[in-house]
Design a protein around this motif. Structure first.
Motif: not given
Length: 298
Positions: A72-73, A76, A93, A95, A196
Motif C-alpha cells: 500500500y505505502t 501510494t 489518495a 483505495n 497512513d
C-alpha cells in the motif's frame, strides 16, 4: 470555486480487476464542476488483467507498473510522485474498494479551500450498511495499547460540519500538494502496509489541520475478518509478530506507529508495552489450548 482546481487521484491496486473497474466507473460519474481531474493507478504486478481492462475501458487513466513489492505505502508513494509532476492543487489518495457520492470530491475541495492548511478525509461508510461509519477518526488510548477506532458511529451521530481528528484513515484522503511538498512522502521503510498510520499525524505535528468532511460520503467494502493472534499456531504467531513486515500484527510496525503517532514518547512506550502484554496474554491462552489439542485433552 472560480478557477478550476486540479485534483490528481492516486489509487494503488493489486489483482482486484472487477473491484478496481467498479471504483473507476464510480469516479467517472462524479460531479466535476470546477474541477480538473486526472487519475493515476499504480498496478503492483497484477496477474488478473487489471491494467489491460483499465486501458480498454478508461484510456485516459495513467497506469504505473509496480514490481509486486510496493504494498500500500510504496504504491501510494509512486502514485503521489507521478501526481506532483502534473502540478496539482490537491492529491486524493484512495483505495479501489470504494464507490462515491457524486458530490464527494467537490465537497472535499470546498472544505480544503474554506479551511486553510487542512488535509481532508471523506466520511467512510459501509457499502452494505450505508448508514454505518467505517474506520474514521482513530483515537489514541495509552492504556488500550495505542490507536483505537472510536465507538461505532453512524451518519446520524457524527458532527454535521467538518470536524477535526488526530489521524485520518488512508481509504480516502485529500492532501494539498503543498502539504506533501512540505512533509514528504509516506514512510515506506517502516510502514510497508500502513503508511497512513504515521503520515497524517506527522502532518498534524507540522501544523496541518486534519478534518473529516461529513458531507463527502464514500462507501467502502467491509474489511474481511482477519485471523486473530489467539487463532494462530505458534509458528504463524512468530512469523506475524516478528518476520512479516506487512502484517497488521508486526511488532516493529506497531512500535513505530506508537512512536511517531502518540501524543508523547512516554505514552508511546507505555502504549506499546500494554500492547505487548495483551499479545502475551493471548499467546498464553493459545498455548494452553494448543497443548490440550495436541495431547488429546478435551
Amino acid at each position: 470555486m472560480s478557477a478550476k482546481k486540479r485534483v490528481e487521484i492516486v489509487m494503488p491496486v493489486y489483482n482486484r480487476r472487477e473491484i478496481t473497474l467498479q471504483c473507476l466507473k464510480s469516479l467517472a460519474r462524479i460531479d466535476q464542476t470546477g474541477l480538473e481531474i486526472h487519475i493515476i493507478v499504480v498496478d503492483d504486478g497484477s496477474t488478473d488483467g487489471t491494467s489491460e481492462a483499465i486501458r480498454a475501458s478508461f484510456p485516459k487513466v495513467e497506469i504505473i507498473a509496480g514490481d509486486g513489492n510496493l504494498w500500500y505505502t510504496g504504491g501510494t508513494n509512486r502514485g503521489i510522485e507521478a501526481a506532483l509532476k502534473h502540478n496539482p492543487d490537491y492529491v486524493l489518495a484512495i483505495n479501489d474498494d470504494e464507490v462515491f457520492d457524486d458530490q464527494f470530491l467537490r465537497r472535499m475541495v470546498d472544505c480544503a479551500e474554506t479551511n486553510s492548511r487542512s488535509v481532508v478525509g471523506g466520511l467512510l461508510l459501509l457499502w452494505d450498511q450505508p448508514h454505518k461509519v467505517f474506520q474514521i477518526a482513530p483515537e489514541w488510548n495509552t492504556w488500550q495499547g495505542g490507536w483505537r477506532q472510536p465507538a461505532p458511529l453512524t451518519v446520524f451521530t457524527v458532527p454535521q460540519e467538518p470536524f477535526e481528528v488526530r489521524a485520518i484513515s488512508g481509504n480516502c484522503i485529500m492532501f494539498p500538494a503543498a502539504a506533501i511538498r512540505e512533509c514528504g512522502l509516506m514512510d515506506e521503510k517502516n510502514f510497508k502496509n500502513f503508511g497512513d498510520a504515521e503520515y497524517t499525524p506527522r502532518m498534524k505535528r507540522r501544523g496541518w489541520q486534519l478534518l473529516i468532511e461529513p458531507r463527502a460520503r464514500v462507501f467502502c467494502q467491509p474489511n474481511a475478518a482477519g485471523k486473530q493472534i489467539r487463532q494462530m499456531p505458534p509458528r504463524e504467531i512468530f512469523n506475524k509478530l516478528l518476520v512479516d513486515t506487512g502484517s497488521q500484527h508486526n511488532l516493529r510496525s506497531r512500535f513505530m506507529a506508537c512512536w511517531v503517532g502518540a501524543p508523547t514518547k512516554i505514552q508511546a512506550v507505555i502504549g506499546f508495552a500494554v500492547l505487548v502484554a495483551r499479545l502475551g496474554l493471548s499467546a498464553v491462552g493459545l498455548n494452553k489450548n494448543w497443548q490440550k489439542t495436541n495431547s488429546g485433552v478435551n
